[in-house]
Write a protein that holds these residues in place. Structure first.
Motif, short mmCIF file in Angstrom:
data_model
loop_
_atom_site.label_atom_id
_atom_site.label_comp_id
_atom_site.label_asym_id
_atom_site.label_seq_id
_atom_site.Cartn_x
_atom_site.Cartn_y
_atom_site.Cartn_z
N LEU A 9 -126.00 17.12 -11.24
CA LEU A 9 -127.26 17.69 -10.73
C LEU A 9 -127.47 19.11 -11.21
N ASP A 10 -126.40 19.88 -11.33
CA ASP A 10 -126.55 21.25 -11.83
C ASP A 10 -127.06 21.24 -13.27
N ALA A 11 -126.56 20.30 -14.08
CA ALA A 11 -127.02 20.19 -15.47
C ALA A 11 -128.49 19.78 -15.52
N VAL A 12 -128.89 18.81 -14.69
CA VAL A 12 -130.29 18.39 -14.64
C VAL A 12 -131.15 19.56 -14.17
N ARG A 13 -130.69 20.25 -13.14
CA ARG A 13 -131.46 21.38 -12.60
C ARG A 13 -131.65 22.46 -13.66
N GLU A 14 -130.59 22.75 -14.41
CA GLU A 14 -130.69 23.77 -15.46
C GLU A 14 -131.63 23.33 -16.57
N ARG A 15 -131.48 22.10 -17.05
CA ARG A 15 -132.34 21.59 -18.13
C ARG A 15 -133.80 21.53 -17.71
N GLY A 16 -134.03 21.08 -16.48
CA GLY A 16 -135.40 20.93 -16.02
C GLY A 16 -135.98 22.20 -15.43
N GLU A 17 -135.14 23.24 -15.34
CA GLU A 17 -135.55 24.52 -14.76
C GLU A 17 -136.14 24.32 -13.37
N TYR A 18 -135.48 23.48 -12.57
CA TYR A 18 -135.94 23.20 -11.21
C TYR A 18 -135.53 24.33 -10.27
N ALA A 19 -136.36 24.56 -9.26
CA ALA A 19 -136.09 25.62 -8.29
C ALA A 19 -134.95 25.24 -7.34
N ALA A 28 -134.00 12.77 -11.00
CA ALA A 28 -132.93 11.88 -11.46
C ALA A 28 -133.05 10.50 -10.83
N ARG A 29 -133.36 10.43 -9.55
CA ARG A 29 -133.49 9.13 -8.88
C ARG A 29 -134.61 8.29 -9.51
N THR A 86 -147.55 15.44 -13.37
CA THR A 86 -148.50 15.10 -14.43
C THR A 86 -147.69 14.46 -15.55
N GLU A 87 -148.36 13.94 -16.56
CA GLU A 87 -147.61 13.37 -17.68
C GLU A 87 -146.74 14.43 -18.35
N GLU A 88 -147.26 15.66 -18.45
CA GLU A 88 -146.47 16.73 -19.08
C GLU A 88 -145.23 17.06 -18.26
N THR A 89 -145.38 17.21 -16.93
CA THR A 89 -144.20 17.53 -16.12
C THR A 89 -143.25 16.34 -16.08
N ALA A 90 -143.78 15.13 -16.10
CA ALA A 90 -142.92 13.94 -16.09
C ALA A 90 -142.12 13.85 -17.39
N LYS A 91 -142.72 14.21 -18.51
CA LYS A 91 -141.99 14.20 -19.78
C LYS A 91 -140.83 15.18 -19.71
N TRP A 92 -141.07 16.30 -19.08
CA TRP A 92 -140.04 17.31 -18.89
C TRP A 92 -138.93 16.74 -17.99
N ASP A 93 -139.32 16.08 -16.89
CA ASP A 93 -138.35 15.47 -15.96
C ASP A 93 -137.50 14.43 -16.69
N ALA A 96 -135.09 16.08 -19.13
CA ALA A 96 -133.99 16.77 -18.44
C ALA A 96 -132.93 15.78 -17.98
N VAL A 97 -133.37 14.70 -17.35
CA VAL A 97 -132.43 13.71 -16.82
C VAL A 97 -131.74 12.95 -17.94
N LEU A 98 -132.51 12.43 -18.89
CA LEU A 98 -131.91 11.58 -19.92
C LEU A 98 -131.02 12.35 -20.89
N SER A 99 -131.28 13.63 -21.10
CA SER A 99 -130.39 14.40 -21.97
C SER A 99 -129.02 14.59 -21.30
#
Length: 131
Positions: A9-19, A28-29, A86-93, A96-99
């Motif tokens: 989760l820390d890696a996903v949070r960092e990649r996705g720049e989540y708060a 991720a879910r 949005t599609e743009e934020t979803a692409k980011w999500d 982040a998860v798949l990487s």
């Protein structure tokens, strides 16, 4: 080797720049539930075994896909499942998860995962398209 919950989760949070870790977990879910619907057999089981237990279960008990989604439709489906996306934020999500999933899987398993998906998923996994 199975990746543990916090580093994943820390890696996903960092990649996705989540708060928050909660936002990373939500992304991720959704992404893993959609991904699991596209994978079958040994490849899905091997990938699941490398993820934290909660995500392992999500990948192994997915929604059933009526048909394989193109990368663009996968991103749209992700946007539909994440409130306010949005599609743009979803692409980011998705990226982040798949990487992070790709790193947990390693190069060989990621290559085998990509063989089960329609063309074009390479970039979503943070990889250069196959030649």
């Amino acid at each position: 080797m199975q990746m543990s919950w916090e580093p994943f989760l820390d890696a996903v949070r960092e990649r996705g720049e989540y708060a928050s870790r909660h936002e990373a977990e939500r992304a991720a879910r959704v992404v893993l539930a959609l991904l699991g619907a596209h994978l079958v057999g040994e490849v899905r089981a091997e990938l699941a075994a490398r993820l934290p237990e909660t995500f392992e279960l999500i990948l192994l008990n997915p929604l059933q896909a009526a048909e394989p989604l193109s990368p663009e439709r996968f991103v749209r489906a992700t946007a539909a499942w994440i409130e306010g996306a949005t599609e743009e934020t979803a692409k980011w999500d998705v990226g982040a998860v798949l990487s992070v999933v790709s790193e947990a899987a390693g190069a060989d398993l990621t290559r085998r995962v990509l063989l089960q998906l329609p063309p074009g998923y390479d970039l979503l996994f943070g990889r250069a398209p196959a030649a």
